[in-house]
Structure formats: structure tokens, C-alpha cells
Design a protein around this motif. Sequence first.
Motif, PDB file in Angstrom:
ATOM      1  N   TYR A 177      -5.865  -1.654  -4.074  1.00 19.09           N
ATOM      2  CA  TYR A 177      -6.272  -1.139  -2.767  1.00 19.09           C
ATOM      3  C   TYR A 177      -7.215   0.045  -3.005  1.00 19.09           C
ATOM      4  O   TYR A 177      -6.759   1.132  -3.373  1.00 19.09           O
ATOM      5  CB  TYR A 177      -5.058  -0.666  -1.964  1.00 19.09           C
ATOM      6  N   VAL A 210       7.436   8.175   1.350  1.00 15.41           N
ATOM      7  CA  VAL A 210       8.650   7.389   1.615  1.00 15.41           C
ATOM      8  C   VAL A 210       8.283   6.196   2.485  1.00 15.41           C
ATOM      9  O   VAL A 210       7.174   6.114   3.008  1.00 15.41           O
ATOM     10  CB  VAL A 210       9.715   8.248   2.326  1.00 15.41           C
ATOM     11  N   ASP A 211       9.214   5.274   2.590  1.00 17.72           N
ATOM     12  CA  ASP A 211       8.926   4.097   3.399  1.00 17.72           C
ATOM     13  C   ASP A 211       8.741   4.508   4.861  1.00 17.72           C
ATOM     14  O   ASP A 211       9.304   5.494   5.322  1.00 17.72           O
ATOM     15  CB  ASP A 211      10.075   3.089   3.265  1.00 17.72           C
ATOM     16  N   GLN A 214       1.016   2.548  10.665  1.00 16.52           N
ATOM     17  CA  GLN A 214       2.253   3.024  10.053  1.00 16.52           C
ATOM     18  C   GLN A 214       2.610   4.390  10.611  1.00 16.52           C
ATOM     19  O   GLN A 214       1.717   5.216  10.872  1.00 16.52           O
ATOM     20  CB  GLN A 214       2.090   3.156   8.538  1.00 16.52           C
ATOM     21  N   ILE A 232       4.424  10.736   3.472  1.00 18.14           N
ATOM     22  CA  ILE A 232       3.926   9.366   3.409  1.00 18.14           C
ATOM     23  C   ILE A 232       4.421   8.653   2.157  1.00 18.14           C
ATOM     24  O   ILE A 232       4.243   7.443   2.006  1.00 18.14           O
ATOM     25  CB  ILE A 232       2.392   9.381   3.489  1.00 18.14           C
ATOM     26  N   HIS A 253       5.069   7.470   9.525  1.00 19.06           N
ATOM     27  CA  HIS A 253       5.975   8.045   8.533  1.00 19.06           C
ATOM     28  C   HIS A 253       6.554   9.342   9.070  1.00 19.06           C
ATOM     29  O   HIS A 253       5.912  10.047   9.852  1.00 19.06           O
ATOM     30  CB  HIS A 253       5.239   8.347   7.227  1.00 19.06           C
ATOM     31  N   LYS A 268       3.789   4.540  -6.692  1.00 17.02           N
ATOM     32  CA  LYS A 268       3.469   3.163  -7.069  1.00 17.02           C
ATOM     33  C   LYS A 268       3.126   3.108  -8.557  1.00 17.02           C
ATOM     34  O   LYS A 268       2.482   4.021  -9.081  1.00 17.02           O
ATOM     35  CB  LYS A 268       2.270   2.620  -6.275  1.00 17.02           C
ATOM     36  N   ILE A 275       0.839  -1.210   0.000  1.00 23.48           N
ATOM     37  CA  ILE A 275       0.000   0.000   0.000  1.00 23.48           C
ATOM     38  C   ILE A 275       0.865   1.249   0.000  1.00 23.48           C
ATOM     39  O   ILE A 275       2.086   1.189   0.170  1.00 23.48           O
ATOM     40  CB  ILE A 275      -0.951   0.026   1.219  1.00 23.48           C
ATOM     41  N   PHE A 276       0.189   2.334  -0.174  1.00 18.02           N
ATOM     42  CA  PHE A 276       0.802   3.655  -0.149  1.00 18.02           C
ATOM     43  C   PHE A 276       1.665   3.793   1.122  1.00 18.02           C
ATOM     44  O   PHE A 276       1.178   3.596   2.226  1.00 18.02           O
ATOM     45  CB  PHE A 276      -0.338   4.670  -0.138  1.00 18.02           C
ATOM     46  N   GLY A 277       2.930   4.102   0.933  1.00 16.90           N
ATOM     47  CA  GLY A 277       3.783   4.325   2.097  1.00 16.90           C
ATOM     48  C   GLY A 277       4.438   3.068   2.633  1.00 16.90           C
ATOM     49  O   GLY A 277       4.907   3.048   3.761  1.00 16.90           O
ATOM     50  N   ALA A 278       4.443   2.002   1.854  1.00 15.60           N
ATOM     51  CA  ALA A 278       5.088   0.768   2.311  1.00 15.60           C
ATOM     52  C   ALA A 278       5.530  -0.028   1.110  1.00 15.60           C
ATOM     53  O   ALA A 278       5.015   0.147   0.010  1.00 15.60           O
ATOM     54  CB  ALA A 278       4.125  -0.057   3.154  1.00 15.60           C
ATOM     55  N   GLY A 279       6.476  -0.930   1.346  1.00 12.16           N
ATOM     56  CA  GLY A 279       6.842  -1.906   0.327  1.00 12.16           C
ATOM     57  C   GLY A 279       7.704  -1.360  -0.787  1.00 12.16           C
ATOM     58  O   GLY A 279       8.250  -0.262  -0.728  1.00 12.16           O
TER      59      GLY A 279
END
Lengths: 783, 276
Positions: free
Chosen positions: B44, B185-186, B177, B183, B179, B99, A685-689
Motif C-alpha cells: 500500500y 489499533v484496530d 475508518q 490508529i 479509530h 505491520k 492497511i494501517f489500522g485494520a486487519g
Amino acid sequence: MRLPLLAVCLSLLALVLLPRAGQAQARYTLTGFIRSGADKSVLPGASVAVPALGTGATADSTGQYALTLPAGRHQLVISFIGYQSQTRELNLTHNQRLSFSLPESRNELGEVTVVGSGTLEQKLQTPQMSVEHLTTREAKLLPALFGEVDLLKTLQLKPGVQNGGEGTGGLYVRGGSADQNLFLLDDAVVYNPSHLFGLFSVFNPDAVQSVDLYKGGFPAQYGGRLSSVVDVKLREGDPQKYSVSGGLGLISSRLTLEGPIVKDKGAFIVSGRRTYFDVFTRQINKLNKNTEDYSPIPDYYFSDFNAKANYKLGAKDQLFLTGYYGRDVFGFNSTNGFNFDFSWGNTVGSLRWNHVFSPKLFVNTTVSATRYQYSIANKLDQFAFSLSSDIQDYAVRTDFEYAPDDRHVFKAGATATSHLFGVGRLQAGSQDGSLNIGSDVQYHGQEASLYAADNFKATDKLQLEYGLRLTGFRSGSDWFGGLEPRASARYSLTPKTSLKASYAQMYQYVHLVTNSGASLPTDIWYPSRLNVKPQRSQQVATGVSFLLLGGQYLLTNEVYYKWARNQVDFRDGAQLFANADLDAEFLFGKGWSYGNELYLEKKTGRTTGWVGYTLAWTQRNFQPQRGTTGINNGKDFFPTYDRRHNLTVVVLHQLTERLNLTGSFVYTSGAPTTLPAGRFQLQDIFGAGDQLGGNPVPIYPDRNTYRLAPYHRLDLGVVYKLKPRHGESDLTFSVYNAYNRRNPYFVYFDQVKDKATDQVTSYRARQVSLFPVIPSVTYNFKF
Amino acid sequence: MFVATLLKRWIGLSLLLGAAGCNLQKDIDVDLPAVPSQLVTECYLRPGEIPRLTVSETTPYLSTAQPTLLTDVTVTLTLPNGQQQKLQFRPGLDRLTQKIYTHIGQRALVARPGDTFTLDVQDSKGRHVTGTATMPALVPLDTVEWKFNDKTGEQRKAYVLTKFRDPAATADFYRLQIHKDSISVDSERDFTLDDRLTNGTQMTLGTSYRFSANDTLLITLYHLDEPYYRFLQSVDDARNANGNPFAQPAAIRSTVQGGVGVFTVLSSDRRTIIVK
């Protein structure tokens, strides 16, 4: 089927309890112990023979023998391999107790001090098959990893026994898993026989007298696990003089003290050992404490402590007290607030009372307690987390042995065990109290058994051992029970050729909860319950033994087939910790294994040893169930410990009085394993991976379809006896993996990146090996 | 589970590092079974966002690392009211999320907790993936607080505590999560958890002392549906099993049928704080 079996059981009990007056006239029974003359330890498997009558008896696991003879004069020959035989004249006029001490034959070049139980002749004659006997003296001569003598690893060199991976001490016997072995230390159960994730066993060789491994044809007094019984007996200590012995090795040191409590009435032995990795790692950490980005090496050590004492209360009573305490300790304290402490180990105690009613009847009654526990305490700044689990047993057992004549030896007994399964105790919290989570899952269980058996010499050629074991288990309101018939037979085709056969049914009421391919200290034991049925197995075996070349060699071939029901595994992603509904995570299947074991052994002369070859198959099947597709979509699969071929060659040669050379070679077919056949990318998802091109997700095909490369290894050893002013000492040199074979431990897939762009360009398979060639030296002493 | 996983990973990593250090690793040739290639979907849905979806396919593990762009896939999203929306094949990079996507819708999504969506993905080879997802209820963050240690200078760091109330009536699954600054960035921290031990209570999740004064933190709490949570677990288990002799290989528990992948509706609450 069950009623006749029950009738047999009751009949056997009646046979034990009823007087057998008609056979006592003019025949008397001789009983006693056979001991080592050196340290007075008992010698299970030693024999008392009357050559003129062609009869004799073998000392049992406690070192006691019972021999019924006609009244009159007899010449007795008492013998045991590795000891000087003795001849005694006796005029037998009444039932009599007579014990023997055999001097060691270590200085006689004709008899090397290496060996297993009894003579090859005895192995040929006994109806018991599928058993391996090992003494510490034998194991100590063989080369070992890091020079650490390990009885369980020596047992892995026997046919029908597989290891669980490079260097590990787990036993996989005739297709059984590692949790299907019953480890007994002086009749008390040991739940986790491993130190350091299986690399070393908990049995200190300095304290152990001998180990019996039963692979099949289980005697009726044993039960509770499906695949094997590992019966470890500790030494009893020297009742005449004090001595200190020990050893200094690469990774550990050992020290043993033994001597009389009251001379010739009682003796004790205490033995301890400890590793010292942590001494070195602490120094390394200290030297690097100012190094930037240095990650301290965690502290790790294991230690164990054995003690045993025996005391004669009188002519007919003797007490034996045994204790074991062992711990593995792992600690990590970082400077950034992260602390991790992990310890695990067994605590075992037993008290045995040996009472002789008459020369024909004696009883051993044992009370024991055992506990295995692990605990983890983890702290990160203001958060703390702890997890612990244990299993505790309190048990009582009594075992009668009655030898009314020279044709029957009856055994009967009962056990009762109270289990407490501390499945998981979890506590998580923060210093300010804003987080406070707790969970405690415990179950009680009661297990009981009753058995009776008869060892019956039907004719000179035919000897039978048959019995029945009735077992039961209760956990809460759930009850389980089972009848376990046992039978074995020996038929002598010629004086040097025997045919043997056996059958055994076994129940296992406790299960090891693990989703790992190997035994980890965090694996927990779990009781049978309404939705977790007992495991059950049946095994048939048949074999033929030949005594060759004047009795110097024994060639044995055994074929076995084993069926197992209610084998346990766990669903993918199972929650195995602190789960109050753990029953729901179990999956049940069936298993079967079969094979042929060929075994050639030589126990006398300057050169001794054995060659074993096993051809075997082991399979499992877990059908779709409980909302899952089962394991491997319900198709048969080979477990990771299935091995098609296994060859072992062990040679021990006494070059001179002071110099022994030893070598062992192992060849094993490749282990089944599961490798990912496919992969896909997941961005998350957004912000991971990762974006495409990052860490791929593996897709696993059917279970264990890939075979690792075959495993083979040569170990060499030299034992050189020194000539100190006092006592005795030796240097033991070992070379593990002498030709530096890179044996496969596991295979994984790795990314190949372009050095300039750091982009993944392809993937490759990498094989990891664990141990290269490892030389070691150990100094042993005794004074 | 966490402890066992940690232990297995630690041992596995130690073995790998030890083996690498002692030259006990080597490349080998392996003959892997051929498995048919499956469609992989990753979608998603988020209320207020234009639906995006990534379609790829599984490949043999040791094949080239270059991904293949599938150009013959049609994607249909069925809304709660039964209306069908075609997602167009228009590969691109979402600048905000960083993404890659292959298919995109035309309108921002309207979704409320309890709404059920259906996904249909087909290609010209006859491969057909379907999935259904229902938006979980929103679980709001109750409290986000932080506290500094008593050190000074660069050593002065703060931890963050987040609290929320778990619904008692349902089995619930979460992902939290944290951050720093953006958001895109990881994340600094990424937890997934269930309420097995804490059902119906106030749940507290926190970090170690790791944030500096004036750090801007974005804290996002996702309330997950169970299939997505199980999918995440299985992905983690499968990745962990590659290179760890103590781990059991795990099958991927996709939330879609006929292929591999995930289709879910995200329900999240977010707070932004500046640690002072």
C-alpha cells in the motif's frame, strides 16, 4: 422444423373445434366426478372401468372422468386405492352425467389406507411417464422431521428427485435447479414454496388433497419452468356435514373447519397453522432479561391460512374459489437501539369456473393472482433502512377437454399472465434528514401460451399423447417466443409389460436471482430481457414397466437425458440488490443431466411402499464471458445437487386395525462442495486487519471438486388410532434419523490454537451435521 | 447485498453455534487437491511514506501455521517518471502501523493523484508478479459532527456523522475508518462502499450511539481505486464462504498479475476530533 410443428398445432386445434358427427351414432358419453364418500373431496386418478369391454377412464386432476361407450347395458366398476370399489349397472341410452362416491376402506385390513394415484394397472397403461402422485393420506403416515408432515419432503423420496440439503424441502428434479420447478396451487403459481429457509413447505397437509409431480413427459397444458411441475390440489370440503380437524405437534398446531355452504350444492374448507417457537423464546428472553451479556433470541414464527369454497351454479356450472396467505416473521429488538424486522410470504388466490357444454366437452376457466414479497426494516439509533422486493402475477387461463369417442381425448387451452417484478425497493435515511438514499427497480412482463394435445388410443397396444405449446414473453420492448413440442407413447408388449417414451421441450422466461447455494427468502425473480435470454431445455425419456406377482408390484425402469441452455448464474461479487443494471451480473451456461431410475412399488395389502434407486449425473458449463473467466474457468463442473447414487426404501405396514408402522431409509452419494485448497495471510492497511498468523484468506480451487461423506438416514413412525367418544383421533410418533447418523451438512476449516499462548498452531477440517436423532409426537383429531 | 450477506452470515453462525452446542461437529480428514504455491504481495503506497511491501506465498490450507520467510525475492518499484527503485529485503515490524514487512524502500514516496506506479516482484523459482496502480484523486471530508443522546452517566453516548461529496463524473469507491485514540489499533468502525446509488451527491456515513464524552476519534476516508475495492470484496466473500453453507465460494480478485495480492496507492483524508 418449426412450420410443420405449427401445422400440427393448428390441426389439433381444428380437431378440437370441428364437429365429429360421424362417430357419435350409437355411442354415448358418460361424465361426472368421482369423490371420496368420507369428505366428498374429488379423487384424481380414480377409475371407471367396463371390464366386459376392456375399457375405462381415469378421473383427471379435477376429479372428472369422461367415458364413451356403445349404447346399451353396462356394468361399471369404480375403484381407487384406499377406497371400496363399487359396481353399478347402467343402461346407456343418451349422453349422461353420473358422479360416484367411494367409501373409504380404512377399516378393512386387506387394504391399507396408503397410496398413490390410481392402481398399478392404470400406471402401467397410461402413456404418461415420469409422474409421481401423492396424497396427503400417504404422507401423513410417514415419519417426518419434528412430526411436521411435509408433502414436498415426501416427494424427495421418489426416484429422480434430490433434496437441497439436510431437512430442506427444495426439489432438484433430474438435474434441474430449485428455481426450475413450477409450483401450482389450484392452478395459481406459488413462487416460494418454503417456510423457514426451506425447512418446511408452505403446503399445509390438512388442506391439501393431492400432489402431482411431473419430472418429464410434461403434458402440453404445463409450462413455464424447465424441470418439473408440482401440481397441488386443495381439498374441497365436505358438502354434507360440518367437521373440525386439527393437530398438536412439537412446533406447530393446525386447525381445519369444513362443511356445506348449501347442502350438496357447495362446500368450504378453511385451514390454518402456526408455529410457536416464539412463545418459548419470548419466555426464555423474559427469564434472562437481567442476565449480564445475555443476547435475546430473535422472535420467529410462520403461519399460513388456506381456504377453498365450491358452489354448483346449476347442472353444468360449478365455481371453485381458493385462497392462500402465508407469512414468515422474524423480529429482533435489542435494548441498545438495534431493531430488525423481516417478513416474507406468498399470497395466492384463484377462481375457477367449470362449465360442461356436453358430456363430451367441458371447460375450466381460471383467473388467479399471486404475490410473493419480502420486506426488511432495520433501525439503528437514528438510522433506518428498509428493503423490499416482490413479484406479482395476474393470470387467466382456460382449458378445454373434449372426448369425442373412446379413442381420443383432446385438450386445448390458453393462458395469459401479467407479471410485475419489484426487483428491489430500497430506502435508507437518518432522522435528521442528512442521509436519504432511495432506489426502486421494477419491470413489467407479459407471458402467454397456447396449447393443444390429443390422447390417442391408436390400437389396443399403442397409446399416444402428443401436443404442442406455443409460448411468448414480453418485457418492455423485448420479445421472446418458443414452440414446445410434447409427446409420449405407451406400447403394451404384453398385458403386464409396457414400453414408454417421451419428449418435451420447455422454456422458462423468469429467473431466480440468487448467489446462494440454497433458497433464501431474499432471492428475487427477474424477467427475461435483451441480455437475459430465456432458459430452455429438452428431455427425452424411455422406460419399461412390468406388473409382477399378480399385479401386486409394479417395477418401472426409466432412462432420461436432459439438455439445458441459457442456465443462469452470477459473477463473483455480483450486486444483486437494488441494482438497476442487474442484467450485467448474469452469467449464462449450459447444463446436461442423465440417469436411470428404477422403481418398485406396491400399493395394496397390509404392507405397501416402494423402493427407488437412481443413478444419475448432472453437469454445468459456463464459458468465459462478459469480462469474466466464466465459472470454474470455463471447465465442466458438478452442481451441488449432483448425486451419483440415490436409494430410498419406504415401507408402510398395517399391524392391526388401529396400528400402522412405517419406515423410510435414504442413502445418497456425497454432495459436491468446494473447499479451500490453499490460504494466504493478509495484513490489510494501517489500522485494520491482522498481522501474519491471523484469519487467513481461503483460496478456492475448481468448483465442487470435493465430495462430502455419503448421506444415509432411517426414519421410523407409528400411527396409533385412539378411540375417542366423539369423532376420531390418533397419535403419530416419529423418530427422525433413528440411528443418529451424523450426516454432513457442510465442512469448514478452523484454526487450532495453543491454549497457553493463544497462537494459531495448525488448521483442521470440521464437519457440521444438522439433525441428530429427533423423536416427536403429534396428536391429530377430527370430529 | 449487505442484507443477503448479513442474512447468510446470521444463518451460518446460528448453524455453527447450534451444531457446536448439540455436539454435531467433528474433525474429519479431507484430501485436498495440490495447488502450486503462488507469491502473495501486499503493498500500500502512501505519499510521504517510505514504500514497504510484504511478500509471502500461498500454502496448502491444512499445512502448518508457521509462515515461511521468502529470502530470494527481488522487488522493483517503478515511479511515474520511469525511475526504478529497488526495495531492499530487510524484514521488520513497522512500529507505527504494527505491520510486518519484508522489503522496504529508501526514500519517502512522492505521489500525486493520477500518478501511476508499477511493481515487479520475482523470485529464484521463476515466479513473477507484476502490478500497476494509479493514485485516486483526494476526496476530502466535508464535515465530521457528533451528537449525544439524552441519557446521563455511562449511558450518555454520541454518534458520529461524516459527510463528503462524491464526484459525479466517475464511479467511486471508498473506505471509511474510525479509530479511537490511536490508529495503530484496530478500528471502531470500518466501512467500504461505492457510489452506485449516490453518485454525485453528498454522502453521509454514521455510527450508532457508541462514543463517550472526551473520546478522541481519528476519522479516515480513503478514496479507493476500483481494483482494490474489488479485491477487498473478494477477500470478504472468500472468508465468509468458509463455514457458511449458504455462501458461494468466491475467487480472489487480485490487483496484481502472476500471483495473489494487492498493490495500490492510498489517497486519504483524516480528521481528529474530541467528542465533547
